[in-house]
Design a protein around this motif. Structure first.
Motif, short mmCIF file in Angstrom:
data_model
loop_
_atom_site.label_atom_id
_atom_site.label_comp_id
_atom_site.label_asym_id
_atom_site.label_seq_id
_atom_site.Cartn_x
_atom_site.Cartn_y
_atom_site.Cartn_z
N ILE A 1 0.80 -0.92 0.06
CA ILE A 1 0.03 -0.80 -0.38
C ILE A 1 0.61 1.04 -0.08
N GLN A 2 1.03 2.38 -0.71
CA GLN A 2 1.71 2.83 -1.21
C GLN A 2 1.49 4.45 -1.00
N ILE A 3 1.18 5.71 -0.45
CA ILE A 3 0.82 6.64 0.21
C ILE A 3 1.83 7.60 0.56
N PRO A 4 1.67 8.16 -0.55
CA PRO A 4 2.64 9.46 -0.70
C PRO A 4 1.61 10.76 -0.58
N LEU A 5 2.37 11.68 1.15
CA LEU A 5 0.98 11.87 2.46
C LEU A 5 2.66 13.20 1.08
#
Length: 151
Positions: free
Chosen positions: A72-76
């Motif tokens: 699960i990739q999440i650029p914040l």
């Protein structure tokens, strides 16, 4: 593969292992202010990597796939480009599968490229080869959740 806003994550709890538990953690913590680190939420079954990430040129980002975990990739804090290709269609293995790191790398080019806006998430299952980190010149906070898939 799934791409959506974090606020819609509950729609995927039944199909994405570990997502509900991660979202509970996310709601209870300010992940932008925590130090970069690795946190095991459920032993080796659910791992949260908080990274201060340096985006790269597309040519420096490798296509990868996993067997034991989904990503699960999440650029914040910044948008990030990513690439996708069905893992079964990847033919150019550049680094054989490493069981300890649960990763295999490919020289194949993505068949689809897309933007993951800050505050959104992309889920990559073992069937999804992916090319994350395409964000030349950007330095940003990124979360990568590794969730063990049920086999």
């Amino acid at each position: 593969m799934i791409l959506d806003k974090l606020e819609n994550a509950a729609n995927y709890y039944d199909s994405v292992p570990g997502l509900e538990r991660f979202m509970e953690f996310y709601a209870a913590n300010d992940l932008e202010s925590l130090p970069a680190c690795k946190i095991k939420l459920d032993g080796d079954d659910l791992i949260v990597n908080i990274n201060d990430f340096h985006g790269k040129a597309e040519s420096d980002c490798r296509m990868e796939a996993h067997k034991e975990y989904l990503d699960i990739q999440i650029p914040l804090t910044e948008d990030e480009e990513m690439g996708w290709k069905a893992q079964v269609d990847c033919q150019d293995i550049t680094t054989e599968y490493n069981e300890q790191k649960d990763v295999e790398f490919y020289g194949d080019k993505a068949t689809a490229k897309f933007c993951v806006p800050a505050g959104h998430f992309a889920v990559f299952f073992p069937e999804d080869a992916h090319q994350p980190g395409i964000a030349p010149g950007k330095v940003y906070r990124k979360i990568i959740v590794k969730a063990k898939v049920q086999q």
